[in-house]
Write a protein that holds these residues in place. Structure first.
Motif, mmCIF file in Angstrom:
data_model
loop_
_atom_site.group_PDB
_atom_site.id
_atom_site.type_symbol
_atom_site.label_atom_id
_atom_site.label_comp_id
_atom_site.label_asym_id
_atom_site.label_seq_id
_atom_site.Cartn_x
_atom_site.Cartn_y
_atom_site.Cartn_z
ATOM 1 N N GLY A 104 16.884 48.005 -16.377
ATOM 2 C CA GLY A 104 17.238 47.072 -15.308
ATOM 3 C C GLY A 104 16.020 46.330 -14.807
ATOM 4 O O GLY A 104 14.910 46.520 -15.310
ATOM 5 N N PRO A 105 16.221 45.474 -13.805
ATOM 6 C CA PRO A 105 15.101 44.669 -13.315
ATOM 7 C C PRO A 105 14.030 45.497 -12.620
ATOM 8 O O PRO A 105 12.902 45.037 -12.470
ATOM 9 C CB PRO A 105 15.767 43.696 -12.333
ATOM 10 C CG PRO A 105 17.062 44.353 -11.964
ATOM 11 C CD PRO A 105 17.486 45.168 -13.128
ATOM 12 N N ALA A 149 20.688 52.107 -9.531
ATOM 13 C CA ALA A 149 19.622 51.591 -10.400
ATOM 14 C C ALA A 149 19.253 50.152 -10.042
ATOM 15 O O ALA A 149 18.378 49.558 -10.665
ATOM 16 C CB ALA A 149 20.044 51.671 -11.861
ATOM 17 N N ARG A 150 19.937 49.601 -9.046
ATOM 18 C CA ARG A 150 19.675 48.236 -8.567
ATOM 19 C C ARG A 150 19.825 47.178 -9.652
ATOM 20 O O ARG A 150 19.052 46.234 -9.723
ATOM 21 C CB ARG A 150 18.286 48.156 -7.958
ATOM 22 C CG ARG A 150 18.166 49.067 -6.760
ATOM 23 C CD ARG A 150 16.880 48.839 -6.062
ATOM 24 N NE ARG A 150 17.019 49.199 -4.647
ATOM 25 C CZ ARG A 150 16.504 48.494 -3.656
ATOM 26 N NH1 ARG A 150 15.842 47.401 -3.877
ATOM 27 N NH2 ARG A 150 16.673 48.885 -2.418
ATOM 28 N N VAL A 151 20.834 47.350 -10.505
ATOM 29 C CA VAL A 151 21.110 46.330 -11.517
ATOM 30 C C VAL A 151 22.198 45.417 -10.940
ATOM 31 O O VAL A 151 23.344 45.444 -11.362
ATOM 32 C CB VAL A 151 21.552 46.971 -12.848
ATOM 33 C CG1 VAL A 151 21.645 45.924 -13.946
ATOM 34 C CG2 VAL A 151 20.558 48.044 -13.279
ATOM 35 N N TYR A 152 21.830 44.640 -9.932
ATOM 36 C CA TYR A 152 22.828 43.815 -9.253
ATOM 37 C C TYR A 152 23.320 42.677 -10.141
ATOM 38 O O TYR A 152 24.409 42.146 -9.937
ATOM 39 C CB TYR A 152 22.248 43.247 -7.959
ATOM 40 C CG TYR A 152 21.697 44.296 -7.023
ATOM 41 C CD1 TYR A 152 22.483 45.390 -6.635
ATOM 42 C CD2 TYR A 152 20.404 44.219 -6.530
ATOM 43 C CE1 TYR A 152 21.986 46.365 -5.784
ATOM 44 C CE2 TYR A 152 19.894 45.189 -5.681
ATOM 45 C CZ TYR A 152 20.688 46.255 -5.319
ATOM 46 O OH TYR A 152 20.182 47.215 -4.477
ATOM 47 N N LEU A 176 25.088 51.548 -11.524
ATOM 48 C CA LEU A 176 24.338 50.285 -11.488
ATOM 49 C C LEU A 176 23.725 50.056 -10.116
ATOM 50 O O LEU A 176 22.614 49.539 -9.994
ATOM 51 C CB LEU A 176 25.259 49.105 -11.847
ATOM 52 C CG LEU A 176 25.738 49.026 -13.296
ATOM 53 C CD1 LEU A 176 26.668 47.827 -13.476
ATOM 54 C CD2 LEU A 176 24.557 48.938 -14.260
ATOM 55 N N PRO A 216 20.281 52.152 -17.222
ATOM 56 C CA PRO A 216 20.186 51.104 -16.199
ATOM 57 C C PRO A 216 18.883 51.181 -15.407
ATOM 58 O O PRO A 216 18.330 50.152 -15.014
ATOM 59 C CB PRO A 216 21.389 51.387 -15.290
ATOM 60 C CG PRO A 216 22.339 52.148 -16.137
ATOM 61 C CD PRO A 216 21.498 52.971 -17.075
#
Lengths: 164, 390
Positions: A104-105, B144-147, B141, A100
């Motif tokens: 992730g972003p 890891a800032r995977v909003y 998440l 992640p």
């Protein structure tokens, strides 16, 4: 409910269990009521993710892990199996945390203090450490076997010990 | 070790028989046993207990109840509890994986449902497993800032699901208590003839826990920062050497020294103080951490005006509470409150400086709240107004 072993004080044990169970059900009800009355938590997305993680783990992730474990047990030489399974397990756990971060972003453009590292590199580094350990483990075990010399009997490989 | 048939038929033998009741698909690992399951379960339950207690503490700090006031000492209490919350959750990932693996064949037990009680028990297990996976996955998440994968407000959902997990866990323990007791007190089953040993399996779980911890703990333990290549934060990286969660640009705050005024509203009077006025007041310095709910933390050396000095300047007393408002127009954390004990603490500052320099805009220039034992989201930045109660 499975029957337990006979106890000298079945009534007392049962009371504890009933109280624990009632408390548990109460807390689960509290969670449900809380979620339904909390504007921020009362989202269909919560149910979607609850179902997704359950199905994803039980019917995708774990079966995949079992397949890999079976393959390792079937095809790798016996002395390498346990170290390799251990290496795979630790790497998988690290990947669960790292992916992640890596995929992730990432950081917003104006805030470089968020996720400041290259997490793909981080995962590769940690995996390199893990697999160096696996290699050292296998080599050390091989060395010890060699030192004991040939002719020492090893248990027969039944070939069915797949750790699934 | 020689094992007699009598020993095998003991409580563990019976427990194993109970566990393996009904035909199940062929899962060949000889490692799975009530002995193993109960030990993995015990450790996992302890980890969940630690996460629950520290999580409740964090929730209570952010949603203060009228009937309870939180201490301002030790100043780093929240830094420790929230660091432990995140670190324990991360370290328990391999425990959860091993525990679920150890009982996986039970998922396919036949018949799927024996009676109403059994159906309820299985529903409870489904809720427990789904809730626990939910907590671990959303926790990872979130740091890891995977909003994008979380179509809900994370703190609220993570908090509600925690009650589901703890309730489900208590119910699960209540149902399995005789099995657990027998398995924990009984002798281990005979070692597997082939494959991974029990010791190796515990070794895997421990090694994975240590690996994840070493790879992430540096986000709160500065000496490990260089080692922790998977830490979501580096406590050394950020403006003025300190990480930032919300930047001034993201908050939409722009102010200049000339136009800035701090409004201090109190029972006796309302003051409007310029930066020069604030700098002319007695300055105090405190070393206090920014401790984020995400588990990272870092110390800063802050200087500025004591909250309690401003309280007294507008006619407040030691019993006055303080509401601190940011210049940002929107956002959940625009306003925070200090109860009377927190406001009276000599270390509660409205800081003008960090490390001797004026605050970086992202650290709340021109003025931010910094007080002991407080989640980072409540250390309000860009303070424009404070209100002092009677």
């Amino acid at each position: 409910m499975s029957a337990g072993p006979p106890s000298k004080r079945p009534a007392a044990g049962m009371t504890v269990r009933i109280l624990l169970g009632a408390l548990g059900v109460g807390l689960m009800a509290f969670a449900l009521v809380g979620a339904l009355t909390d504007h921020d938590a009362r989202r269909p997305g919560v149910l979607v993710v609850l179902a997704a993680v359950l199905v994803g783990h039980d019917f995708v992730l774990l079966p995949a892990a079992l397949l890999v474990g079976t393959a390792v047990t079937r095809w790798l030489p016996r002395p390498a199996r346990t170290p390799v399974l251990g290496g795979l397990f630790v790497t998988a756990v690290l990947a669960f945390v790292a992916l992640p971060l890596a995929l992730g972003p990432g950081a917003p453009a104006d805030n470089p203090s968020v996720l400041p590292r290259d997490y793909g590199v981080g995962l590769a580094l940690t995996a390199a450490v893990v697999w160096s350990g696996v290699a050292a483990w296998i080599a050390g075990a091989a060395l010890r076997r060699a030192r004991r010399g040939p002719g020492v009997a090893t248990p027969a490989d039944p070939g069915t010990g797949a750790d699934t | 070790m020689v094992r007699t048939p009598a020993l095998r038929a003991g409580p563990v033998g019976r427990a194993r028989a109970a566990l393996s009741k009904g035909p199940v698909p062929r899962f060949t690992s000889a490692l799975r046993s009530p002995w193993l399951v109960s030990r993995l379960g015990l450790w996992l339950a302890l980890a969940i207990g630690v996460c629950f207690a520290t999580g409740l503490y964090s929730h209570a700090l952010q949603h203060p109840a009228w009937w309870f006031t939180f201490p301002t000492r030790p100043v780093s209490l929240y830094r420790v509890t929230q660091g432990v919350h995140v670190a324990t959750g991360l370290a328990a990932i391999p425990l959860l994986a091993a525990k679920l693996w150890s009982v996986y064949p039970r998922l396919f037990a036949l018949p799927p449902v024996r009676d109403a009680a059994h159906a309820l028990e299985r529903a409870g297990i489904a809720a427990l497993v789904a809730g626990t996976l939910f907590e671990f996955v959303t926790g990872v998440l979130n740091v890891a800032r995977v909003y994008g994968l979380m179509p809900f407000y994370f703190p609220a959902a993570h908090y509600r699901a925690a009650w589901l997990v703890v309730g489900g866990l208590l119910l699960h323990v209540a149902v399995k208590l005789p099995l657990i007791r027998a398995a924990l007190t009984g002798p281990p089953p005979a070692p597997a003839p082939d494959g991974v040993s029990r010791r190796a399996l515990f070794g895997f779980v421990g090694a994975a826990g240590i690996a994840v911890t070493a790879a992430t703990l540096g986000q709160t333990l500065r000496p490990l920062a260089g080692l922790s290549v998977l830490a979501p934060r580096d406590p050394r990286i950020g403006p003025q050497g300190l990480p930032v969660n919300r930047t001034a640009a993201a908050a939409g705050v722009r102010t200049t020294a000339e136009e800035y005024r701090l409004e201090v509203a109190g029972p006796a009077r309302t003051l409007r103080l310029s930066l020069a006025d604030l700098a002319a007041l007695p300055q105090h310095t405190a070393t206090l951490p920014i401790a984020c709910v995400e588990g990272w933390s870092a110390n800063g050396v802050w200087s500025g005006v004591r909250v309690t000095d401003l309280v007294r300047a507008v006619g407040g007393t030691r019993d006055s509470g303080v509401t601190v408002e940011s210049l940002q127009r929107a956002g959940r954390y625009r306003v925070s409150t200090l109860d009377s004990a927190q406001a009276a603490d000599p270390l509660a500052l409205l800081a003008l400086r960090l490390g001797g320099e004026p605050l970086h805009p992202d650290h709340g220039y021109p003025l931010r709240l910094i007080a002991p034992n407080r989640p980072g989201v409540l250390q309000t930045k860009w303070v424009g107004r404070i209100e002092v109660s009677a």
